[in-house]
Design an enzyme around this catalytic site. Structure first.
Site, PDB file in Angstrom:
ATOM      1  N   HIS A  67       8.342 -26.713  -0.017  1.00  0.00           N
ATOM      2  CA  HIS A  67       8.077 -27.814  -0.521  1.00  0.00           C
ATOM      3  C   HIS A  67       7.133 -27.684  -1.653  1.00  0.00           C
ATOM      4  O   HIS A  67       6.287 -28.354  -2.248  1.00  0.00           O
ATOM      5  CB  HIS A  67       7.411 -28.897   0.466  1.00  0.00           C
ATOM      6  CG  HIS A  67       8.527 -29.278   1.351  1.00  0.00           C
ATOM      7  ND1 HIS A  67       9.382 -30.426   1.334  1.00  0.00           N
ATOM      8  CD2 HIS A  67       9.385 -28.629   2.500  1.00  0.00           C
ATOM      9  CE1 HIS A  67      10.394 -30.476   2.201  1.00  0.00           C
ATOM     10  NE2 HIS A  67      10.195 -29.268   3.093  1.00  0.00           N
ATOM     11  N   LYS A  81     -13.497   0.716  -3.151  1.00  0.00           N
ATOM     12  CA  LYS A  81     -14.582   0.991  -1.771  1.00  0.00           C
ATOM     13  C   LYS A  81     -15.794   1.763  -2.831  1.00  0.00           C
ATOM     14  O   LYS A  81     -16.686   1.395  -2.350  1.00  0.00           O
ATOM     15  CB  LYS A  81     -13.932   1.712  -0.528  1.00  0.00           C
ATOM     16  CG  LYS A  81     -12.972   0.865   0.247  1.00  0.00           C
ATOM     17  CD  LYS A  81     -12.655   1.595   1.132  1.00  0.00           C
ATOM     18  CE  LYS A  81     -11.638   1.018   2.467  1.00  0.00           C
ATOM     19  NZ  LYS A  81     -11.102   1.938   3.493  1.00  0.00           N
ATOM     20  N   GLU A 114       0.633  -1.286  -0.099  1.00  0.00           N
ATOM     21  CA  GLU A 114       0.114  -0.185   0.152  1.00  0.00           C
ATOM     22  C   GLU A 114       0.923   1.238  -0.030  1.00  0.00           C
ATOM     23  O   GLU A 114       0.313   2.256  -0.389  1.00  0.00           O
ATOM     24  CB  GLU A 114      -0.936   0.092   1.148  1.00  0.00           C
ATOM     25  CG  GLU A 114      -2.169  -1.060   1.011  1.00  0.00           C
ATOM     26  CD  GLU A 114      -3.341  -0.793   1.998  1.00  0.00           C
ATOM     27  OE1 GLU A 114      -2.814   0.016   2.949  1.00  0.00           O
ATOM     28  OE2 GLU A 114      -4.321  -1.464   1.901  1.00  0.00           O
TER      29      GLU A 114
HETATM   30  O1  PA5 Z   1      -3.716   0.911   5.821  1.00  0.00           O
HETATM   31  C1  PA5 Z   1      -4.791   1.458   5.363  1.00  0.00           C
HETATM   32  O2  PA5 Z   1      -4.880   2.694   5.254  1.00  0.00           O
HETATM   33  C2  PA5 Z   1      -5.816   0.718   4.926  1.00  0.00           C
HETATM   34  O3  PA5 Z   1      -5.675  -0.617   4.881  1.00  0.00           O
HETATM   35  C3  PA5 Z   1      -7.280   1.063   6.033  1.00  0.00           C
HETATM   36  O4  PA5 Z   1      -6.609   0.510   7.218  1.00  0.00           O
HETATM   37  C4  PA5 Z   1      -8.259  -0.055   5.738  1.00  0.00           C
HETATM   38  O5  PA5 Z   1      -8.824   0.119   4.455  1.00  0.00           O
HETATM   39  C5  PA5 Z   1      -9.490   0.150   6.583  1.00  0.00           C
HETATM   40  O6  PA5 Z   1      -9.829   1.563   6.743  1.00  0.00           O
HETATM   41  P1  PA5 Z   1     -10.671   2.176   8.058  1.00  0.00           P
HETATM   42  O7  PA5 Z   1      -9.873   1.938   9.118  1.00  0.00           O
HETATM   43  O8  PA5 Z   1     -11.124   3.699   7.535  1.00  0.00           O
HETATM   44  O9  PA5 Z   1     -11.835   1.219   8.266  1.00  0.00           O
END
Ligand code: PA5
Length: 403
Positions: free
Chosen positions: A292, A394, A271
């Site tokens: 394996h 989303k 990310e």
């Molecule tokens: O690391 C990130 O920013 C994302 O993985 C969010 O944590 C994830 O999409 C969940 O979002 P939220 O905390 O708004 O529910």
């Protein structure tokens, strides 16, 4: 104790000149990061939480441990992966002496939800629902279902004692719900993104419920920040490998309880750096099992991979009479044998060795990978803090569902 070896099994590809060649660009990335103040409160490991906040976390965790048989952490992505990684690493495989911890809200599986609701019926339950936005679909649908199930069992006063909401201080569905229920609230820090939030109240609270010493975790994180030499070297290795077309990095662990931690490592790199058609694809691998199956590809498949292995020197006293060695020593020998076999085929491995899996070392590793992924994004000219790709799915899903 943590040792970094970015030389032995990288020999022939990476050397002192490589480290020197990249040090100026790491310097620049670091200066830009510190200057820009872009969502970087997480980096202040020494000031993240006041003594008062730490005590609040510890006291609330003690309360949960006395009240709950089952502690359900509801959240997805950065809202739970880091905490799960640290909890799995620092608790025994089987006999756990704290409330059972279950993670929910990280899928849209109706069957999972139904069986969880059924499972929690005869248990003393406490929920911790975590979401920065307070609106994430998986999290809110799951929270609604579990809240409904609690309402069928308890009166309002009792429910108030069984829900803890960690969310933004100003907006979102979960904030509204927390206010309506009147339950305990923790604030998700505004200037910290989900995947960087584990060493704030977001991750430290569930970690503390698991009975883990959160202060030692923070100590480890502080030292990682100070030991620049190690992350400078690792950044140079990653940059160099990428420039040679090694687009995949495999993270090998040889202790299965580190599996969830490698899933967080996967998230932090994917990310933070996987943007604008750039970035190294992070792949977690739990060995020796995966040797394996995937091992063959790594040894002789398309040469687009390099590896980082985490070696744990000694985490148990199990001694194998037949081979006159501790099992953990055999595990380390397996790790080095693999690195050596792969090296012979021109596949390179960096090794991070920890003396044991303890809170200090986990805090160190957490901070180390957070810093490396961030500075790597700066070096590539990416915004490290956002995740526009995640947001896209989303949005489309919400419009398909008309919500
Ligand atoms: O690391 C990130 O920013 C994302 O993985 C969010 O944590 C994830 O999409 C969940 O979002 P939220 O905390 O708004 O529910």
């Amino acid at each position: 104790m943590i040792k970094f070896d970015f030389e032995t099994y990288l020999e022939g590809e990476v050397n002192t000149e490589t480290f020197i060649a990249y040090s100026n660009s790491v310097d620049r990335a670091r200066n830009d990061f510190l200057r820009e103040n872009n969502m970087n409160d997480w980096y202040q490991f020494d000031m993240l939480l006041s003594e008062e906040e730490l005590i609040d976390i510890e006291q609330t965790a003690t309360y949960v441990r006395s009240k709950a048989e089952l502690f359900i952490v509801i959240g997805v992505g950065g809202s739970y992966l880091g905490a799960k990684g640290i909890i799995d690493a620092l608790t025994p495989y089987f006999k756990k002496d704290y409330p059972q911890i279950i993670y929910a809200g990280n899928s849209l599986s109706g069957e999972y939800l139904e069986s969880l609701i059924d499972y929690m019926q005869d248990k003393e339950v406490v929920l911790n629902v975590i979401s920065k936005s307070g609106n994430t679909l998986e999290t809110s649908v799951t929270f609604d279902a579990l809240y409904k199930s609690l309402k069928a069992r308890y009166n309002e006063e009792e429910i108030k004692e069984r829900i803890i909401v960690t969310t933004d201080k100003e907006s979102g569905y979960l904030l509204e719900m927390a206010k309506r229920i009147g339950c305990k609230r923790f604030i998700f820090p505004t200037n910290v993104g989900g995947r960087f939030s584990t060493l704030t109240v977001v991750g430290l609270f569930p970690i503390c419920v698991a009975g883990i010493d959160i202060r030692s975790i923070l100590d480890g994180a502080r030292s990682a920040k100070q030991n620049r030499r190690d992350y400078y070297k690792y950044l140079a290795v990653r940059e160099h490998m990428y420039s040679k077309g090694k687009y995949v990095e495999v993270f090998n662990v040889y202790e299965p309880k580190l599996e969830a931690f490698t899933e967080w490592i996967q998230q932090i790199f994917a990310e933070t750096q996987g943007k604008f058609k750039k970035g190294i694809l992070p792949i977690p691998m739990v060995n020796t099992g995966k040797l394996h199956s995937l091992g063959q590809y790594l040894q002789e498949g398309t040469p687009i991979v390099f590896e980082t292995s985490i070696d744990v020197e000694k985490n148990s006293d199990y001694y194998v009479e037949k081979y006159s060695r501790y099992m953990d020593t055999m595990n380390s020998i397996a790790l080095k044998s693999v690195a050596s076999a792969h090296h012979a085929e021109g596949r390179y491995t960096g090794i991070i060795t920890i003396d044991e899996i303890n809170p200090y070392n986990m805090g160190y590793l957490y901070a180390f990978f957070s810093i490396v992924s961030t500075l790597g994004a700066y070096m590539a000219g990416n915004n490290y803090a956002n995740q526009p790709g995640v947001n896209k799915y989303k949005e489309i899903m919400r419009s398909q569902l008309n919500i």
